[in-house]
Design a protein around this motif. Sequence first.
Motif, PDB file in Angstrom:
ATOM      1  N   ALA A 144      -4.512   7.619  -4.479  1.00  0.00           N
ATOM      2  CA  ALA A 144      -5.505   7.507  -3.409  1.00  0.00           C
ATOM      3  C   ALA A 144      -5.733   8.847  -2.713  1.00  0.00           C
ATOM      4  N   LEU A 145      -4.705   9.681  -2.677  1.00  0.00           N
ATOM      5  CA  LEU A 145      -4.830  10.995  -2.042  1.00  0.00           C
ATOM      6  C   LEU A 145      -5.414  12.047  -2.980  1.00  0.00           C
ATOM      7  N   GLY A 146      -5.341  11.779  -4.276  1.00  0.00           N
ATOM      8  CA  GLY A 146      -5.780  12.780  -5.251  1.00  0.00           C
ATOM      9  C   GLY A 146      -4.729  13.834  -5.512  1.00  0.00           C
ATOM     10  N   LEU A 147      -3.451  13.452  -5.359  1.00  0.00           N
ATOM     11  CA  LEU A 147      -2.339  14.370  -5.601  1.00  0.00           C
ATOM     12  C   LEU A 147      -1.641  14.018  -6.908  1.00  0.00           C
ATOM     13  N   HIS A 148      -1.049  15.035  -7.557  1.00  0.00           N
ATOM     14  CA  HIS A 148      -0.210  14.822  -8.726  1.00  0.00           C
ATOM     15  C   HIS A 148       1.255  14.791  -8.293  1.00  0.00           C
ATOM     16  N   ALA A 149       2.067  14.090  -9.032  1.00  0.00           N
ATOM     17  CA  ALA A 149       3.482  13.962  -8.685  1.00  0.00           C
ATOM     18  C   ALA A 149       4.176  15.318  -8.627  1.00  0.00           C
ATOM     19  N   ASP A 150       3.754  16.279  -9.480  1.00  0.00           N
ATOM     20  CA  ASP A 150       4.430  17.570  -9.488  1.00  0.00           C
ATOM     21  C   ASP A 150       4.071  18.439  -8.286  1.00  0.00           C
ATOM     22  N   ALA A 184      -8.730   2.672  -0.263  1.00  0.00           N
ATOM     23  CA  ALA A 184      -7.547   2.359  -1.074  1.00  0.00           C
ATOM     24  C   ALA A 184      -6.287   2.363  -0.223  1.00  0.00           C
ATOM     25  N   LEU A 185      -6.153   3.339   0.701  1.00  0.00           N
ATOM     26  CA  LEU A 185      -4.992   3.371   1.587  1.00  0.00           C
ATOM     27  C   LEU A 185      -4.959   2.141   2.487  1.00  0.00           C
ATOM     28  N   LYS A 186      -6.136   1.690   2.904  1.00  0.00           N
ATOM     29  CA  LYS A 186      -6.186   0.482   3.737  1.00  0.00           C
ATOM     30  C   LYS A 186      -5.739  -0.733   2.942  1.00  0.00           C
ATOM     31  N   ARG A 187      -6.179  -0.826   1.683  1.00  0.00           N
ATOM     32  CA  ARG A 187      -5.750  -1.949   0.835  1.00  0.00           C
ATOM     33  C   ARG A 187      -4.240  -1.912   0.614  1.00  0.00           C
ATOM     34  N   LEU A 188      -3.692  -0.722   0.497  1.00  0.00           N
ATOM     35  CA  LEU A 188      -2.248  -0.590   0.309  1.00  0.00           C
ATOM     36  C   LEU A 188      -1.482  -0.813   1.608  1.00  0.00           C
ATOM     37  N   ASN A 189      -2.218  -0.857   2.723  1.00  0.00           N
ATOM     38  CA  ASN A 189      -1.633  -1.048   4.054  1.00  0.00           C
ATOM     39  C   ASN A 189      -0.561   0.007   4.324  1.00  0.00           C
ATOM     40  N   THR A 190      -0.919   1.251   4.014  1.00  0.00           N
ATOM     41  CA  THR A 190       0.048   2.346   4.114  1.00  0.00           C
ATOM     42  C   THR A 190      -0.536   3.512   4.895  1.00  0.00           C
TER      43      THR A 190
END
Length: 307
Positions: A144-150, A184-190
């Motif tokens: 949702a943020l557009g970040l990669h794990a690395d 998407a962050l709202k749906r994740l409630n995070t």
Amino acid sequence: MKTRAFQQVDVFTDTAFLGNPLAVVLDGDGLSDAQMQAFARWTQLSETTFVLPPTPEGAASGADYRVRIFTPGAELPFAGHPTLGTAHAWLKAGGQPQQSGQLVQECGVGLVTLKSVDGRWAFAAPPLQRKTPVPALLAEVLSALGLHADEVLAAQDLNNGPHWLGLLIDSVDSLLALEPDHAALKRLNTKVGVAAKREVDAGGLIRRANREARAFSPSTHITNDPTDLEVRAFAAPVGIAEDPVTGSLNASLAQWLMTEGHMPTCYCARQGTALGRAGQVFLSQDENSQVWVGGDVVDCVQGFVSL
């Protein structure tokens, strides 16, 4: 309807309109939960507070006043910029603390102490509960943020009343470029707080981190800037896409990052850059390992509101 004393202040800044505004109703007596929530929704500020006398239990424990804190979408048990802003407004309105040089606020998480640290009011960060985030949720949040794990150096689930997913990433430039999927962050409630450390050269100039080369140019230099950490806060679940400056998040980030050695025991965080703000939060840890969260507050509006 009743005419009630009202102030609007700007928190975590020494220059009006560059911090996080707060609406303060200095007499919340007789207002229902629904009336408070409706007014907070109308202000459309990240938080609106209502000042009340302390409960008998709170008064017996030294509370100077009680505060209820509302976003446009929900009540919060605690929040940082409303704590500093309400204290400032209460004192300006003639409030007299029981103990000189110290304030005790009663709120949803209990009693919060404020004191003067380096010439500005600071609150004691409430106890923090933290744990490793659930991998599946972390993956969805990163998407949702557009970040990669690395790009993520560390992650923690943080709860000091408000609940945040805290991320430490490796680039200030990447942080400021984020364009999250708020739906998407709202749906994740995070609610998500993202931070990136800044590097400082020997001349005291801020140098933005660059993952590949650590290169920098004159355009990335900011003189006379004490910033050590850049922060953004995304809070779509409570009706705020991005919060300008967030005391509760910075408190929990400091408790985590200091403990894990990611940040020193005294540093300055900047927040609101992506929104055209210049919020500054001053974090320090005392000899008892208590983290203090301080910032400046300036007056913007003073008058009355009919509620």
